[in-house]
Design a protein around this motif. Structure first.
Motif, PDB file in Angstrom:
ATOM      1  N   THR A 120       0.814  -1.219   0.000  1.00 51.83           N
ATOM      2  CA  THR A 120       0.000   0.000   0.000  1.00 51.83           C
ATOM      3  C   THR A 120       0.850   1.272   0.000  1.00 51.83           C
ATOM      4  O   THR A 120       0.372   2.326   0.407  1.00 51.83           O
ATOM      5  N   SER A 155       2.443   4.634  -0.944  1.00 48.84           N
ATOM      6  CA  SER A 155       1.800   5.748  -1.644  1.00 48.84           C
ATOM      7  C   SER A 155       2.830   6.697  -2.255  1.00 48.84           C
ATOM      8  O   SER A 155       4.037   6.564  -2.036  1.00 48.84           O
ATOM      9  N   ALA A 156       2.315   7.665  -2.976  1.00 51.46           N
ATOM     10  CA  ALA A 156       3.176   8.706  -3.537  1.00 51.46           C
ATOM     11  C   ALA A 156       3.906   9.439  -2.422  1.00 51.46           C
ATOM     12  O   ALA A 156       5.084   9.790  -2.563  1.00 51.46           O
ATOM     13  N   ARG A 157       3.225   9.648  -1.326  1.00 49.13           N
ATOM     14  CA  ARG A 157       3.851  10.327  -0.187  1.00 49.13           C
ATOM     15  C   ARG A 157       5.047   9.525   0.333  1.00 49.13           C
ATOM     16  O   ARG A 157       6.090  10.089   0.659  1.00 49.13           O
ATOM     17  N   ASP A 158       4.885   8.208   0.406  1.00 45.72           N
ATOM     18  CA  ASP A 158       5.987   7.348   0.842  1.00 45.72           C
ATOM     19  C   ASP A 158       7.157   7.431  -0.139  1.00 45.72           C
ATOM     20  O   ASP A 158       8.315   7.499   0.271  1.00 45.72           O
ATOM     21  N   TYR A 168       9.365   8.705  -9.267  1.00 46.21           N
ATOM     22  CA  TYR A 168       7.994   8.313  -8.940  1.00 46.21           C
ATOM     23  C   TYR A 168       7.386   7.483 -10.079  1.00 46.21           C
ATOM     24  O   TYR A 168       6.768   6.443  -9.842  1.00 46.21           O
ATOM     25  N   VAL A 184       4.539   1.395  -6.065  1.00 52.76           N
ATOM     26  CA  VAL A 184       3.746   2.471  -5.465  1.00 52.76           C
ATOM     27  C   VAL A 184       2.425   2.556  -6.217  1.00 52.76           C
ATOM     28  O   VAL A 184       2.399   2.419  -7.443  1.00 52.76           O
ATOM     29  N   SER A 185       1.353   2.784  -5.469  1.00 51.71           N
ATOM     30  CA  SER A 185       0.064   2.963  -6.138  1.00 51.71           C
ATOM     31  C   SER A 185      -0.022   4.378  -6.692  1.00 51.71           C
ATOM     32  O   SER A 185       0.528   5.311  -6.126  1.00 51.71           O
ATOM     33  N   ASN A 186      -0.704   4.498  -7.783  1.00 53.26           N
ATOM     34  CA  ASN A 186      -0.812   5.783  -8.466  1.00 53.26           C
ATOM     35  C   ASN A 186      -1.922   6.618  -7.898  1.00 53.26           C
ATOM     36  O   ASN A 186      -2.933   6.303  -7.545  1.00 53.26           O
TER      37      ASN A 186
END
Length: 73
Positions: free
Chosen positions: A27, A29-32, A62, A71-73
């Motif tokens: 899970t 994320s872009a933040r991660d 990214y 990473v999920s978009n």
């Protein structure tokens, strides 16, 4: 370093890095991924010494992580 050379190294470093974080790799994320990028940047990692060809390095990294399913978009 060329982007094509940097990409597998960045992906490998992500895989190592994510294991050290309290983040579920499924899970992420872009933040991660931005945190990962900032840590590389702060450490002046040679992994970021690729030519961005007019693009933002963060967006490139990214994009690689998204396309590789890290990473999920």
């Amino acid at each position: 370093m060329r982007q094509q050379d940097a990409k597998p190294l960045i992906i490998r470093e992500w895989d190592r890095w994510i294991q050290t974080q309290p983040i579920d790799p499924e899970t992420a994320s872009a933040r991660d991924s931005f945190k990962f990028f900032l840590e590389l940047q702060e450490a002046r990692s040679p992994l970021l010494d690729f030519r961005p060809r007019g693009q933002d390095k963060w967006q490139i990294v990214y994009g690689w992580l998204v396309r590789e399913g890290r990473v999920s978009n």
